[in-house]
Design a protein around this motif. Structure first.
Motif, mmCIF file in Angstrom:
data_model
loop_
_atom_site.group_PDB
_atom_site.id
_atom_site.type_symbol
_atom_site.label_atom_id
_atom_site.label_comp_id
_atom_site.label_asym_id
_atom_site.label_seq_id
_atom_site.Cartn_x
_atom_site.Cartn_y
_atom_site.Cartn_z
ATOM 1 N N ARG A 11 -49.647 112.345 44.678
ATOM 2 C CA ARG A 11 -50.058 111.804 45.974
ATOM 3 C C ARG A 11 -50.825 110.495 45.783
ATOM 4 N NH1 ARG A 11 -52.993 115.785 49.322
ATOM 5 N NH2 ARG A 11 -51.054 116.163 50.417
ATOM 6 N N SER A 12 -51.672 110.420 44.758
ATOM 7 C CA SER A 12 -52.442 109.194 44.515
ATOM 8 C C SER A 12 -51.528 108.008 44.224
ATOM 9 C CB SER A 12 -53.398 109.397 43.342
ATOM 10 O OG SER A 12 -54.348 110.380 43.648
ATOM 11 N N PHE A 13 -50.509 108.211 43.390
ATOM 12 C CA PHE A 13 -49.572 107.129 43.093
ATOM 13 C C PHE A 13 -48.758 106.752 44.326
ATOM 14 C CE2 PHE A 13 -50.036 108.550 38.584
ATOM 15 C CZ PHE A 13 -50.609 107.370 38.131
ATOM 16 N N GLU A 14 -48.395 107.736 45.095
ATOM 17 C CA GLU A 14 -47.634 107.477 46.328
ATOM 18 C C GLU A 14 -48.469 106.661 47.307
ATOM 19 O OE1 GLU A 14 -47.207 110.080 50.186
ATOM 20 O OE2 GLU A 14 -46.757 111.147 48.329
ATOM 21 N N TYR A 35 -43.040 121.486 45.694
ATOM 22 C CA TYR A 35 -43.860 122.380 46.512
ATOM 23 C C TYR A 35 -43.130 122.896 47.748
ATOM 24 C CZ TYR A 35 -47.297 120.474 43.403
ATOM 25 O OH TYR A 35 -47.967 120.098 42.273
ATOM 26 N N VAL A 36 -41.841 122.617 47.855
ATOM 27 C CA VAL A 36 -40.994 123.052 48.971
ATOM 28 C C VAL A 36 -41.720 122.842 50.305
ATOM 29 C CG1 VAL A 36 -39.482 124.864 49.819
ATOM 30 C CG2 VAL A 36 -40.057 124.793 47.404
ATOM 31 N N ASP A 37 -41.947 121.571 50.602
ATOM 32 C CA ASP A 37 -42.661 121.198 51.820
ATOM 33 C C ASP A 37 -41.745 120.323 52.675
ATOM 34 O OD1 ASP A 37 -44.350 120.249 53.786
ATOM 35 O OD2 ASP A 37 -45.995 119.829 52.408
ATOM 36 N N LYS A 38 -41.312 120.860 53.808
ATOM 37 C CA LYS A 38 -40.370 120.139 54.681
ATOM 38 C C LYS A 38 -40.995 118.878 55.275
ATOM 39 C CE LYS A 38 -37.754 124.207 55.966
ATOM 40 N NZ LYS A 38 -37.416 125.145 57.029
ATOM 41 N N SER A 39 -42.296 118.868 55.494
ATOM 42 C CA SER A 39 -42.923 117.678 56.074
ATOM 43 C C SER A 39 -42.818 116.489 55.121
ATOM 44 C CB SER A 39 -44.387 117.951 56.422
ATOM 45 O OG SER A 39 -45.169 118.079 55.256
ATOM 46 N N LEU A 40 -42.819 116.766 53.815
ATOM 47 C CA LEU A 40 -42.687 115.682 52.843
ATOM 48 C C LEU A 40 -41.272 115.119 52.839
ATOM 49 C CD1 LEU A 40 -44.787 117.193 49.922
ATOM 50 C CD2 LEU A 40 -45.487 115.462 51.583
ATOM 51 N N LEU A 75 -48.007 102.545 57.838
ATOM 52 C CA LEU A 75 -49.440 102.797 57.980
ATOM 53 C C LEU A 75 -49.695 104.244 58.404
ATOM 54 C CD1 LEU A 75 -52.305 101.546 57.949
ATOM 55 C CD2 LEU A 75 -51.963 101.011 60.365
ATOM 56 N N VAL A 76 -48.910 104.742 59.331
ATOM 57 C CA VAL A 76 -49.061 106.133 59.782
ATOM 58 C C VAL A 76 -48.738 107.098 58.638
ATOM 59 C CG1 VAL A 76 -48.091 107.902 61.312
ATOM 60 C CG2 VAL A 76 -48.705 105.659 62.227
ATOM 61 N N VAL A 77 -47.664 106.847 57.908
ATOM 62 C CA VAL A 77 -47.312 107.716 56.774
ATOM 63 C C VAL A 77 -48.436 107.699 55.734
ATOM 64 C CG1 VAL A 77 -45.702 108.061 54.855
ATOM 65 C CG2 VAL A 77 -44.823 107.545 57.132
ATOM 66 N N GLU A 133 -50.881 110.829 54.584
ATOM 67 C CA GLU A 133 -51.015 111.233 53.189
ATOM 68 C C GLU A 133 -52.468 111.165 52.720
ATOM 69 O OE1 GLU A 133 -48.676 112.571 50.876
ATOM 70 O OE2 GLU A 133 -47.969 112.956 52.903
ATOM 71 N N LEU A 134 -53.212 110.213 53.242
ATOM 72 C CA LEU A 134 -54.628 110.106 52.869
ATOM 73 C C LEU A 134 -55.481 111.192 53.513
ATOM 74 C CD1 LEU A 134 -55.248 106.267 53.002
ATOM 75 C CD2 LEU A 134 -55.572 107.751 51.035
ATOM 76 N N CYS A 135 -55.115 111.567 54.714
ATOM 77 C CA CYS A 135 -55.901 112.535 55.481
ATOM 78 C C CYS A 135 -55.019 113.708 55.894
ATOM 79 C CB CYS A 135 -56.495 111.879 56.709
ATOM 80 S SG CYS A 135 -57.466 110.420 56.345
ATOM 81 N N PRO A 136 -54.599 114.529 54.935
ATOM 82 C CA PRO A 136 -53.737 115.654 55.303
ATOM 83 C C PRO A 136 -54.504 116.670 56.143
ATOM 84 C CG PRO A 136 -54.412 115.858 53.024
ATOM 85 C CD PRO A 136 -54.933 114.530 53.524
#
Length: 159
Positions: A6-9, A72-77, A143-145, A149-152
């Motif tokens: 997540r940090s690299f992303e 992590y099988v996360d559909k939101s990602l 910016l929204v994405v 990611e910064l504030c899950p």
């Protein structure tokens, strides 16, 4: 592991956002105010770097999102990765379809000098406005994405 990915992303997304602010909102207006005669030439030298940075940063962020999604099988990602892919496609449309039209019309305006054709001037304004509007859409969506990611969302338990 997920925290590192997540940090690299987020780093990729914020790097592109910062470069976008610089190229679109600071550097371009300054060039056209300070050296209007050679600003288009400078833009042609600088903007390919903007496009390449956009594809690289958004592409890497998409890969990191997809990696996390599969791990992590996360559909939101998956959804966020799809959104970034659409934004890269929109950047390609701006770069490959709209920018050449703006460049051509801008060259006609420069060649015309003090007496440009009103139709060419109107067409330039229209295409330049479309390019700026679409660039703003890409910027705001990224910016929204990045913000998401910064504030899950925090998962609270009923303890």
């Amino acid at each position: 592991m997920q925290r590192w990915i997540r940090s690299f992303e987020v780093l990729c997304l914020t790097l592109w956002l910062g470069a976008s602010v610089w190229f679109v909102f600071i550097q371009s207006p300054l060039l056209f105010r300070a050296v209007p005669g050679i600003a288009p030439v400078l833009q042609e030298l600088l903007f390919p770097r903007y496009w390449n940075l956009g594809y690289s940063c958004l592409g890497l962020a998409t890969l990191f999102l997809l990696g996390r999604a599969f791990l992590y099988v996360d559909k939101s990602l998956f959804f966020k990765a799809a959104i970034l892919m659409v934004m890269m496609a929109l950047l390609a449309v701006i770069q490959l379809k709209i920018t050449p039209e703006v460049r051509s019309l801008g060259s006609q305006l420069i060649e015309a000098g003090a007496n440009p054709d009103p139709e060419v001037k109107k067409a330039f304004g229209k295409w330049h406005g479309i390019a700026m509007g679409l660039n703003l859409v890409v910027f705001l969506v990224v910016l929204v994405v990045a913000w998401l990611e910064l504030c899950p969302k925090q998962k609270f338990s009923n303890d």
